[in-house]
Design a protein around this motif. Structure first.
Motif, PDB file in Angstrom:
ATOM      1  N   GLY A 172     -52.620 -63.833  20.713  1.00  0.00           N
ATOM      2  CA  GLY A 172     -53.627 -62.735  21.395  1.00  0.00           C
ATOM      3  C   GLY A 172     -53.224 -62.369  22.685  1.00  0.00           C
ATOM      4  N   TRP A 173     -51.827 -62.361  23.146  1.00  0.00           N
ATOM      5  CA  TRP A 173     -51.441 -62.074  24.433  1.00  0.00           C
ATOM      6  C   TRP A 173     -51.324 -60.656  24.460  1.00  0.00           C
ATOM      7  N   LYS A 174     -51.944 -59.861  25.667  1.00  0.00           N
ATOM      8  CA  LYS A 174     -52.165 -58.610  25.556  1.00  0.00           C
ATOM      9  C   LYS A 174     -51.081 -57.924  26.562  1.00  0.00           C
ATOM     10  N   ALA A 175     -50.747 -58.830  27.847  1.00  0.00           N
ATOM     11  CA  ALA A 175     -49.865 -58.369  28.579  1.00  0.00           C
ATOM     12  C   ALA A 175     -48.380 -58.641  28.111  1.00  0.00           C
ATOM     13  N   PRO A 176     -47.380 -57.919  28.238  1.00  0.00           N
ATOM     14  CA  PRO A 176     -46.075 -58.113  27.632  1.00  0.00           C
ATOM     15  C   PRO A 176     -45.150 -59.419  28.512  1.00  0.00           C
ATOM     16  N   ILE A 177     -44.410 -59.903  27.691  1.00  0.00           N
ATOM     17  CA  ILE A 177     -43.733 -60.806  28.362  1.00  0.00           C
ATOM     18  C   ILE A 177     -42.642 -60.283  29.051  1.00  0.00           C
ATOM     19  N   ARG A 178     -42.679 -60.631  30.474  1.00  0.00           N
ATOM     20  CA  ARG A 178     -41.568 -59.975  31.472  1.00  0.00           C
ATOM     21  C   ARG A 178     -40.325 -61.121  31.650  1.00  0.00           C
ATOM     22  N   ARG A 179     -40.551 -62.528  31.719  1.00  0.00           N
ATOM     23  CA  ARG A 179     -39.527 -63.350  31.988  1.00  0.00           C
ATOM     24  C   ARG A 179     -39.543 -64.495  31.088  1.00  0.00           C
ATOM     25  N   LEU A 180     -38.363 -64.912  30.753  1.00  0.00           N
ATOM     26  CA  LEU A 180     -38.221 -66.027  29.845  1.00  0.00           C
ATOM     27  C   LEU A 180     -37.386 -67.303  30.885  1.00  0.00           C
ATOM     28  N   TYR A 230     -27.126 -59.672  29.952  1.00  0.00           N
ATOM     29  CA  TYR A 230     -27.551 -58.637  28.990  1.00  0.00           C
ATOM     30  C   TYR A 230     -28.964 -57.786  29.291  1.00  0.00           C
ATOM     31  N   LEU A 231     -29.906 -58.418  29.413  1.00  0.00           N
ATOM     32  CA  LEU A 231     -31.201 -58.091  29.944  1.00  0.00           C
ATOM     33  C   LEU A 231     -31.081 -56.981  30.833  1.00  0.00           C
ATOM     34  N   LYS A 232     -30.431 -57.619  31.934  1.00  0.00           N
ATOM     35  CA  LYS A 232     -30.063 -56.580  33.041  1.00  0.00           C
ATOM     36  C   LYS A 232     -29.531 -55.204  32.745  1.00  0.00           C
ATOM     37  N   SER A 233     -28.300 -55.216  31.883  1.00  0.00           N
ATOM     38  CA  SER A 233     -27.705 -54.080  31.418  1.00  0.00           C
ATOM     39  C   SER A 233     -28.638 -53.268  30.631  1.00  0.00           C
ATOM     40  N   ALA A 234     -29.595 -54.036  29.928  1.00  0.00           N
ATOM     41  CA  ALA A 234     -30.486 -53.203  28.827  1.00  0.00           C
ATOM     42  C   ALA A 234     -31.432 -52.309  29.570  1.00  0.00           C
ATOM     43  N   GLN A 235     -31.919 -52.716  30.962  1.00  0.00           N
ATOM     44  CA  GLN A 235     -32.978 -52.053  31.839  1.00  0.00           C
ATOM     45  C   GLN A 235     -32.220 -50.943  32.130  1.00  0.00           C
ATOM     46  N   GLN A 269     -27.639 -48.812  29.311  1.00  0.00           N
ATOM     47  CA  GLN A 269     -26.284 -48.773  29.260  1.00  0.00           C
ATOM     48  C   GLN A 269     -25.941 -49.997  28.356  1.00  0.00           C
ATOM     49  N   VAL A 270     -26.573 -50.312  27.208  1.00  0.00           N
ATOM     50  CA  VAL A 270     -26.417 -51.545  26.321  1.00  0.00           C
ATOM     51  C   VAL A 270     -25.183 -51.149  25.584  1.00  0.00           C
ATOM     52  N   GLN A 271     -24.826 -50.104  25.139  1.00  0.00           N
ATOM     53  CA  GLN A 271     -23.588 -49.967  24.374  1.00  0.00           C
ATOM     54  C   GLN A 271     -22.510 -49.976  25.019  1.00  0.00           C
ATOM     55  N   ALA A 272     -22.507 -49.395  26.102  1.00  0.00           N
ATOM     56  CA  ALA A 272     -21.459 -49.387  27.123  1.00  0.00           C
ATOM     57  C   ALA A 272     -21.173 -50.755  27.883  1.00  0.00           C
ATOM     58  N   GLU A 273     -22.104 -51.418  27.947  1.00  0.00           N
ATOM     59  CA  GLU A 273     -22.034 -52.761  28.791  1.00  0.00           C
ATOM     60  C   GLU A 273     -21.615 -53.689  27.943  1.00  0.00           C
ATOM     61  N   VAL A 274     -21.765 -53.811  26.529  1.00  0.00           N
ATOM     62  CA  VAL A 274     -21.438 -54.606  25.532  1.00  0.00           C
ATOM     63  C   VAL A 274     -19.768 -54.750  25.455  1.00  0.00           C
ATOM     64  N   LYS A 275     -19.229 -53.604  25.692  1.00  0.00           N
ATOM     65  CA  LYS A 275     -17.822 -53.440  25.720  1.00  0.00           C
ATOM     66  C   LYS A 275     -17.057 -54.073  26.782  1.00  0.00           C
ATOM     67  N   ARG A 276     -17.796 -54.315  27.807  1.00  0.00           N
ATOM     68  CA  ARG A 276     -17.373 -54.708  29.198  1.00  0.00           C
ATOM     69  C   ARG A 276     -17.867 -56.003  29.558  1.00  0.00           C
ATOM     70  N   ASN A 289     -38.427 -54.589  24.263  1.00  0.00           N
ATOM     71  CA  ASN A 289     -37.920 -54.842  25.355  1.00  0.00           C
ATOM     72  C   ASN A 289     -38.406 -54.951  26.756  1.00  0.00           C
ATOM     73  N   SER A 290     -39.673 -55.701  26.493  1.00  0.00           N
ATOM     74  CA  SER A 290     -40.322 -56.062  27.785  1.00  0.00           C
ATOM     75  C   SER A 290     -39.880 -56.996  28.714  1.00  0.00           C
ATOM     76  N   VAL A 291     -38.851 -57.988  27.968  1.00  0.00           N
ATOM     77  CA  VAL A 291     -38.302 -58.906  28.884  1.00  0.00           C
ATOM     78  C   VAL A 291     -37.431 -58.408  29.765  1.00  0.00           C
ATOM     79  N   GLU A 292     -37.369 -58.823  31.081  1.00  0.00           N
ATOM     80  CA  GLU A 292     -36.547 -58.106  31.979  1.00  0.00           C
ATOM     81  C   GLU A 292     -35.445 -59.236  32.713  1.00  0.00           C
ATOM     82  N   SER A 293     -36.066 -60.545  32.510  1.00  0.00           N
ATOM     83  CA  SER A 293     -35.078 -61.401  32.917  1.00  0.00           C
ATOM     84  C   SER A 293     -35.064 -63.163  32.081  1.00  0.00           C
ATOM     85  N   CYS A 294     -33.969 -63.764  32.280  1.00  0.00           N
ATOM     86  CA  CYS A 294     -34.064 -64.937  31.519  1.00  0.00           C
ATOM     87  C   CYS A 294     -33.572 -66.001  32.620  1.00  0.00           C
ATOM     88  N   GLU A 295     -34.453 -66.898  33.366  1.00  0.00           N
ATOM     89  CA  GLU A 295     -34.079 -67.681  34.305  1.00  0.00           C
ATOM     90  C   GLU A 295     -33.648 -68.883  33.889  1.00  0.00           C
TER      91      GLU A 295
END
Length: 356
Positions: free
Chosen positions: A222-230, A250-255, A258-265, A286-292
Motif C-alpha cells: 500500500g505504498w503511495k509514494a514512489p520508490i526513489r532509491r534502492l 544505467y538509472l542515471k542515464s535513463a533520467q 538517453q537509454v538507447q544511446a547510452e547502452v551502446k557506450r 521509472n521512479s527509481v533514481e539511484s542505487c546506492e
C-alpha cells in the motif's frame, strides 16, 4: 514480525529451488521470507521465452531439471542423461569408462542450446560434454567436418570467480568454471566462446528484475509514494558492488532520456542481454533514481581496522575478478559506503532516508 520496507534477497546461488532458499532465509532470520522475495542467479531466465520451447542441455548441480521447468523451459537434457546416452564421451575417470563397446545411440534429441546453472560436481565431465555439444551442433554422436560457428546459444548464470565459505580463503565459483570452458573452446577452435546471456550479479538484468519485484511488494504493502532509491548490500566488490554501481549508472542515464544511446557506450553493452534488459525496462516504472552500493566486511571483502562510513578512493584491489564480457572500470568496484555488517548497512539506509 513483518517487513516494513520492500526487500529482495539477491543471490548468485542457483543449485536449489527458490522456495527452499526462502525457507532457509526464514529460519535464519526469524521472519517470513516468501519465494517472491528471493532472486536466484537464474531467476531472470523467466524472461527468455524465445528459448523455452527448445531442447536445452542443463549443467550444474541440485534440482537443475526442476529449476529449468519452473523457469519455463519445456525440454531439458541433463549432463548425466547425455553421458548415459553417449558413454564413450566421458573418458577422464577410467573407473567410469565402458568395459565393452556400447551399441550406437538412437532416438536422442538434438540439443538446441545450453544452460549453465552453476558449477557442476565433475568439472571434467561437464567441460568435455558441453564442448562436444558445441562442436557437434547439438549432435554429439555425429562427426562434423567443420566446426559450426556461431555455436549453439549459451545462457550462463552466476559469474562469480570466487565465493566465501567456511575456509579461510575464497573458493572457486561458477565464474572459474566459465573461465575453463571459454579457454578450452578457444584453444580447440581458435574462436571466442559467445554467450546469449549472462545472468546473475553483476548483470544489470538481475538488478532490474530486483527493482521490478521490490516495486510489486511496495504496491502490495500500500505504498503511495514512489520508490526513489534502492540500497544494494553485499560482501563481494566484483559482483555485488560492481553490479549495483553498473545499475546506478544505467538509472542515471535513463533520467536523461538517453537509454538507447547510452547502452551502446556503457560497460553493460559488453553483456549480450541488452535486448531483454530493455524489454524489462518497459515493464517497470521509472521512479527509481539511484542505487546506492553498501559493502560489508563479513564475506569476500575484509577491511583492515574499523570500517569507514565512506569508501576511500582506490581502496579496492585492482585485479579484475569479473567476467571477461564486462569491461573493467575501477570506479565500479568502489562502494558508495563500507560498513561492518548487514545490520550497519540497514541502519545507514534508515538514517539516509530519515526513517525512525
Amino acid at each position: 514480525g513483518r517487513l516494513r520496507v520492500p526487500l529482495v534477497f539477491l543471490t548468485n546461488a542457483g543449485n536449489c529451488l527458490r522456495s527452499a532458499k526462502a525457507r532457509e532465509l526464514s529460519q535464519a532470520l526469524g521472519l517470513q521470507v516468501s519465494p517472491e522475495q528471493v532472486i536466484l542467479s537464474h531467476s531472470p531466465l523467466q524472461l527468455f521465452s524465445r528459448f523455452h520451447q527448445r531442447c536445452m542441455l542443463v549443467a550444474g548441480q541440485g534440482p537443475v531439471e526442476e529449476n529449468a521447468h519452473n523457469l519455463g523451459f519445456k525440454h531439458v537434457v541433463t549432463i548425466e542423461e547425455l553421458r548415459k546416452a553417449y558413454p564413450l564421451l566421458d573418458m577422464v575417470d577410467q573407473s567410469r569408462r565402458p568395459k565393452e563397446l556400447p551399441p550406437p545411440t538412437t532416438g536422442f534429441p538434438t540439443i538446441e542450446g545450453v544452460i549453465l546453472f552453476g558449477e557442476p560436481v565433475r568439472w571434467e565431465t561437464s567441460l568435455q560434454l558441453i564442448t562436444d555439444v558445441l562442436l557437434s551442433n547439438g549432435n554429439p554422436g555425429a562427426e562434423l567436418q567443420d566446426v559450426p560457428y556461431p555455436h549453439l546459444p549459451i545462457l550462463a548464470c552466476n559469474m562469480d570467480l570466487l565465493w566465501m565459505a567456511e575456509a579461510k580463503m575464497p573458493r572457486f565459483g561458477h565464474g572459474t568454471f566459465l573461465l575453463c570452458l571459454e579457454n578450452i573452446y578457444k584453444k580447440v577452435t581458435g574462436r571466442e566462446l559467445k554467450y546469449e546471456a549472462l545472468i546473475g550479479k553483476p548483470s544489470p538484468v538481475t538488478y532490474r528484475y530486483a527493482q521490478f519485484l521490490i516495486q510489486q511488494q511496495a504496491e502490495k504493502q500500500g505504498w503511495k509514494a514512489p520508490i526513489r532509491r534502492l540500497y544494494a548490500v553485499g560482501d563481494n566488490p566484483m559482483s555485488d558492488i560492481y553490479g549495483a554501481n553498473l545499475y546506478n549508472s544505467y538509472l542515471k542515464s535513463a533520467q536523461q532520456n538517453q537509454v538507447q544511446a547510452e547502452v551502446k557506450r556503457s560497460p553493460q553493452a559488453a553483456s549480450p542481454q541488452t535486448e531483454v534488459y530493455l524489454e524489462l525496462r518497459n515493464d517497470c516504472n521509472n521512479s527509481v533514481e539511484s542505487c546506492e552500493s553498501i559493502l560489508v566486511c563479513t564475506g569476500v571483502y575484509r577491511h583492515g581496522g574499523d570500517a569507514p562510513r565512506k569508501a576511500e578512493p582506490h581502496t579496492m584491489e585492482t585485479v579484475f575478478h569479473g567476467h571477461r564480457d564486462f569491461c573493467f572500470d575501477p570506479s565500479l568496484v568502489e562502494a558508495s559506503y563500507i560498513v561492518q555488517d548487514v545490520d550497519d548497512a540497514v541502519q545507514l539506509a534508515f538514517k539516509k532516508e530519515n526513517w525512525s
